[in-house]
Design a protein around this motif. Structure first.
Motif, PDB file in Angstrom:
ATOM      1  N   TYR A 136       2.985  15.260 -12.765  1.00 21.88           N
ATOM      2  CA  TYR A 136       1.920  15.869 -13.558  1.00 21.88           C
ATOM      3  C   TYR A 136       1.507  17.233 -12.996  1.00 21.88           C
ATOM      4  O   TYR A 136       1.133  18.133 -13.759  1.00 21.88           O
TER       5      TYR A 136
ATOM      6  N   ALA B 197       4.040   5.868  -5.477  1.00 22.64           N
ATOM      7  CA  ALA B 197       3.879   6.037  -6.927  1.00 22.64           C
ATOM      8  C   ALA B 197       2.834   7.108  -7.231  1.00 22.64           C
ATOM      9  O   ALA B 197       3.029   7.939  -8.139  1.00 22.64           O
ATOM     10  N   PHE B 198       1.745   7.112  -6.478  1.00 22.52           N
ATOM     11  CA  PHE B 198       0.702   8.121  -6.675  1.00 22.52           C
ATOM     12  C   PHE B 198       1.252   9.514  -6.370  1.00 22.52           C
ATOM     13  O   PHE B 198       1.007  10.470  -7.115  1.00 22.52           O
ATOM     14  N   GLY B 199       1.992   9.651  -5.266  1.00 19.53           N
ATOM     15  CA  GLY B 199       2.589  10.942  -4.910  1.00 19.53           C
ATOM     16  C   GLY B 199       3.588  11.412  -5.952  1.00 19.53           C
ATOM     17  O   GLY B 199       3.645  12.602  -6.282  1.00 19.53           O
TER      18      GLY B 199
ATOM     19  N   GLY C 258       3.467  10.658  -9.104  1.00 18.52           N
ATOM     20  CA  GLY C 258       2.647  11.106 -10.226  1.00 18.52           C
ATOM     21  C   GLY C 258       2.073  12.486  -9.989  1.00 18.52           C
ATOM     22  O   GLY C 258       2.010  13.314 -10.915  1.00 18.52           O
ATOM     23  N   MET C 259       1.651  12.741  -8.761  1.00 19.66           N
ATOM     24  CA  MET C 259       1.143  14.075  -8.429  1.00 19.66           C
ATOM     25  C   MET C 259       2.225  15.127  -8.640  1.00 19.66           C
ATOM     26  O   MET C 259       1.953  16.199  -9.178  1.00 19.66           O
TER      27      MET C 259
ATOM     28  N   VAL D  79       2.372   1.878  -3.412  1.00 15.55           N
ATOM     29  CA  VAL D  79       1.371   2.437  -4.322  1.00 15.55           C
ATOM     30  C   VAL D  79       1.171   3.928  -4.027  1.00 15.55           C
ATOM     31  O   VAL D  79       1.070   4.746  -4.948  1.00 15.55           O
ATOM     32  N   VAL D  80       1.141   4.296  -2.751  1.00 12.47           N
ATOM     33  CA  VAL D  80       0.977   5.708  -2.387  1.00 12.47           C
ATOM     34  C   VAL D  80       2.189   6.516  -2.846  1.00 12.47           C
ATOM     35  O   VAL D  80       2.052   7.652  -3.316  1.00 12.47           O
TER      36      VAL D  80
ATOM     37  N   GLY E 211       1.950  15.927  -3.213  1.00 10.25           N
ATOM     38  CA  GLY E 211       2.613  14.738  -3.735  1.00 10.25           C
ATOM     39  C   GLY E 211       3.963  14.512  -3.085  1.00 10.25           C
ATOM     40  O   GLY E 211       4.322  13.382  -2.730  1.00 10.25           O
TER      41      GLY E 211
ATOM     42  N   SER F 231       5.276   8.345   3.085  1.00 10.53           N
ATOM     43  CA  SER F 231       5.153   6.915   2.799  1.00 10.53           C
ATOM     44  C   SER F 231       6.509   6.224   2.846  1.00 10.53           C
ATOM     45  O   SER F 231       6.606   5.076   3.288  1.00 10.53           O
TER      46      SER F 231
ATOM     47  N   SER G  23       0.835  -1.206   0.000  1.00  9.49           N
ATOM     48  CA  SER G  23       0.000   0.000   0.000  1.00  9.49           C
ATOM     49  C   SER G  23       0.867   1.253   0.000  1.00  9.49           C
ATOM     50  O   SER G  23       0.595   2.208  -0.738  1.00  9.49           O
TER      51      SER G  23
END
Length: 183
Positions: free
Chosen positions: A112, A104-106, A108-109, A101-102, A143, A150, A98
């Motif tokens: 982008y 990777a999301f951060g 990406g934030m 994944v967070v 992000g 994380s 988890s």
């Protein structure tokens, strides 16, 4: 490694506190801006032109900073039903997945959001007179905080330290020593 992670946690704890206070101040500021707009519009029959875009911009700060602090403190949304029946080691593996994944999301934030900042930096928000990039800087900041918080959780878990107030187990040996200290 545990002592190093405790030092890192102290630093990220302060970063989290600052982000939380900024988030709270932004929420109060946005509320005051909206209240002023309602008063001016319905009582004084006038309007403050900058309150709507200003409050939306401030809302971005409290949403993204607050969400990052929620991840750090273990208060963020999670689905724990399956975790209740799994052994502790499996839970720790799933918590680590988890966190990856967070991260990777951060990331990406940040990526982008940085592109949005660059693309809107030449635009001017007419009622505020500032660059449109200010609307997207909270995405990048949130992000960044998601990534560092994380990463901290992953490294704390690897060092055998607890990482959340709710929903996460300690490794067996830490639980045994913690229960002995409590008794």
């Amino acid at each position: 490694m545990q002592e190093t992670m405790k030092s890192v946690a102290w630093v990220t704890g302060w970063i989290g506190r600052i982000a939380l206070y900024l988030s709270g101040a932004a929420l109060v500021t946005m509320t005051a801006m909206i209240a002023a707009q309602v008063f001016w519009r319905y009582v004084l029959n006038s309007s403050i032109v900058w309150t709507e875009p200003g409050s939306v911009m401030v809302m971005g700060w409290f949403i993204f900073l607050g969400a990052a602090v929620g991840v750090r403190e273990g208060y963020h949304l999670s689905f724990d039903v399956m975790l209740m029946v799994l052994p502790n080691k499996a839970k720790l593996v799933l918590y680590s997945i988890s966190d990856v994944v967070v991260i990777a999301f951060g990331a990406g934030m940040m990526f982008y959001g940085g592109q949005l900042v660059a693309k809107t930096s030449g635009n001017v928000i007419p009622s505020l007179g500032i660059s449109g990039a200010f609307d997207f800087i909270p995405v990048v900041a949130g992000g960044f905080l998601l990534v560092i918080f994380s990463l901290e959780r992953l490294f704390r878990r690897a060092a055998g330290l607890p990482t959340a107030r709710f929903g996460e187990v300690m490794p067996d040996e830490d639980r045994d020593t913690a229960s002995e200290g409590a008794a």
